[in-house]
Design an enzyme around this catalytic site. Structure first.
Site, PDB file in Angstrom:
ATOM      1  N   ASN A   1      25.616  87.301 -86.281  1.00  0.00           N
ATOM      2  CA  ASN A   1      24.446  86.755 -85.570  1.00  0.00           C
ATOM      3  C   ASN A   1      23.335  87.999 -84.736  1.00  0.00           C
ATOM      4  OD1 ASN A   1      23.928  85.030 -82.139  1.00  0.00           O
ATOM      5  ND2 ASN A   1      23.387  83.926 -84.589  1.00  0.00           N
ATOM      6  N   LEU A   2      22.546  88.457 -86.138  1.00  0.00           N
ATOM      7  CA  LEU A   2      22.242  89.557 -85.823  1.00  0.00           C
ATOM      8  C   LEU A   2      21.050  89.056 -85.200  1.00  0.00           C
ATOM      9  CD1 LEU A   2      22.845  90.636 -88.670  1.00  0.00           C
ATOM     10  CD2 LEU A   2      24.110  91.823 -86.685  1.00  0.00           C
ATOM     11  N   HIS A   3      20.320  90.065 -84.250  1.00  0.00           N
ATOM     12  CA  HIS A   3      18.703  89.767 -83.658  1.00  0.00           C
ATOM     13  C   HIS A   3      18.090  91.818 -83.543  1.00  0.00           C
ATOM     14  CE1 HIS A   3      21.103  91.955 -79.748  1.00  0.00           C
ATOM     15  NE2 HIS A   3      22.007  90.773 -80.299  1.00  0.00           N
TER      16      HIS A   3
ATOM     17  N   GLY B   1      18.219  93.701 -82.103  1.00  0.00           N
ATOM     18  CA  GLY B   1      18.724  94.744 -81.519  1.00  0.00           C
ATOM     19  C   GLY B   1      19.583  95.883 -82.300  1.00  0.00           C
ATOM     20  N   HIS B   2      20.749  95.171 -83.146  1.00  0.00           N
ATOM     21  CA  HIS B   2      21.680  95.480 -83.645  1.00  0.00           C
ATOM     22  C   HIS B   2      20.298  95.983 -85.486  1.00  0.00           C
ATOM     23  CE1 HIS B   2      23.740  91.892 -82.856  1.00  0.00           C
ATOM     24  NE2 HIS B   2      24.529  92.060 -82.894  1.00  0.00           N
TER      25      HIS B   2
ATOM     26  N   GLN C   1      39.834  90.841 -79.722  1.00  0.00           N
ATOM     27  CA  GLN C   1      38.828  90.995 -78.347  1.00  0.00           C
ATOM     28  C   GLN C   1      38.747  90.378 -77.553  1.00  0.00           C
ATOM     29  OE1 GLN C   1      36.125  93.585 -81.025  1.00  0.00           O
ATOM     30  NE2 GLN C   1      34.208  92.368 -79.576  1.00  0.00           N
TER      31      GLN C   1
ATOM     32  N   GLY D   1      25.728 100.596 -80.129  1.00  0.00           N
ATOM     33  CA  GLY D   1      24.721 100.615 -79.076  1.00  0.00           C
ATOM     34  C   GLY D   1      25.249 100.154 -77.580  1.00  0.00           C
TER      35      GLY D   1
ATOM     36  N   GLN E   1      32.296 100.344 -74.318  1.00  0.00           N
ATOM     37  CA  GLN E   1      32.140 100.219 -75.719  1.00  0.00           C
ATOM     38  C   GLN E   1      31.859 101.519 -76.327  1.00  0.00           C
ATOM     39  OE1 GLN E   1      32.659  96.817 -77.964  1.00  0.00           O
ATOM     40  NE2 GLN E   1      30.798  97.696 -78.966  1.00  0.00           N
TER      41      GLN E   1
ATOM     42  N   ARG F   1      25.077  86.247 -77.292  1.00  0.00           N
ATOM     43  CA  ARG F   1      25.466  85.276 -75.804  1.00  0.00           C
ATOM     44  C   ARG F   1      24.672  85.024 -75.614  1.00  0.00           C
ATOM     45  NH1 ARG F   1      30.766  88.570 -75.878  1.00  0.00           N
ATOM     46  NH2 ARG F   1      32.133  87.009 -76.212  1.00  0.00           N
TER      47      ARG F   1
END
Ligand code: AMP
Length: 281
Positions: A32-34, A36-37, A61, A148, A154, A188
């Site tokens: 579900n890339l945007h 940022g990715h 997770q 990121g 993380q 999200r």
């Protein structure tokens, strides 16, 4: 762009590249890339000769009441973005190639980082993250991997796992891509209604307010409390707003300079996280 669902065939190709002394960068994602990715892919391209991206929605997770089933899956659109961004390999492992026996027994964990902040409210989440990233590192065996800073806890957990397990992989953190109002891009965010999206920029403003306040008078508890109250007044349900050491994520020692303010807050159905690093002198 080469595409693989199984690690064995992918490893053949990567072995050829390694023989040619080509440097390999890796960007793991849940799809579900945007933008940022894509900024991580661009960073990876600047660091290496070949870029491998993975799309894998990792079941271990997600907690039992979390959004694993509903998590947006948009693989063909993602593949188009990745190809356009110059990705060389798209790895979309099957669940069975990551967890051959179904339930795994060989968990990877970094307890000092997995039990605090988001880990305290999402038990098991970071153990799942560390476990899947270790599996993916074994399959891809990159020279460098890009994560990121948006998911700052993380990033530190992966750095520590990489060192402790002796993976010969350089971990690179990349800056958070944001919308014009400061909201960090996230898969999200699409859970937000139009009205919630309109208000969601408040989380980044709250972080900036805490950082500015702490730099002005050093009073961490006062500024995190007032940011929490402001978010509640805006209709958020904050899990936490905390100032921590940017190196360890522990409460900062007196005089510690490298700090980070982190927040997690629910807005409607979306749990938003964000953070901002700052340096006190
Ligand atoms: P995800 O698909 O959400 O698991 O994220 C995959 C990678 O993209 C992780 O390293 C995230 O930290 C990173 N990422 C997610 N959102 C952003 C963002 N807004 N800016 C930069 N990196 C991001």
């Amino acid at each position: 762009m080469h595409r693989f669902n199984e690690p064995v065939a992918m490893r053949e190709l990567l072995r050829e590249w390694r023989i040619q002394r080509l440097k390999i960068a890796f960007v793991p994602t849940m799809g579900n890339l945007h933008e940022g990715h894509i900024s991580l892919i661009e960073r990876a391209r600047s660091l290496a000769d070949r870029v491998v991206a993975s799309v894998f929605v990792n079941p271990t997770q997600f907690g039992p009441s979390e959004d694993y089933a509903a998590y947006p899956r948009t693989l063909e659109r993602d593949a188009g973005f990745l190809q356009a961004a110059g990705t060389d390999v798209l790895f979309t492992p099957t669940i069975a190639s990551i967890y051959p026996f179904g339930e795994t027994e060989a968990w990877v964990d970094v307890p000092s980082l997995s039990g605090i902040l988001c880990g305290a409210v999402r038990p098991g989440h970071f153990r799942g993250v560390a476990t899947v990233v270790a599996r993916l590192f074994n399959h891809v065996a990159p020279d460098v991997a890009v994560f990121g800073e948006k998911d700052f806890q993380q990033l530190l957990l992966i750095r520590r796992m990489t060192v402790d397990l002796g993976f010969p992989i350089e971990i690179v953190g990349a800056p958070t891509a944001r919308d014009a109002d400061g909201l960090a891009l996230s898969s999200r965010n699409q859970y937000l209604s139009a009205d919630e999206r309109h208000r969601a920029g408040a989380i980044y403003r709250a972080l900036k307010g805490v950082a500015a306040g702490v730099l002005a008078d050093g009073n961490i508890p006062a500024h995190t409390a007032s940011a929490t109250a402001a978010l509640e007044a805006d209709g958020f349900r904050p899990d936490y707003v905390e100032v921590r050491s940017a190196l360890t994520l522990q409460p900062p020692a007196p005089g510690e300079q490298a700090l980070v303010v982190l927040a997690a807050a629910w807005l409607g159905r979306a749990r938003l996280i964000d953070n901002l690093r700052f340096t006190r002198s």
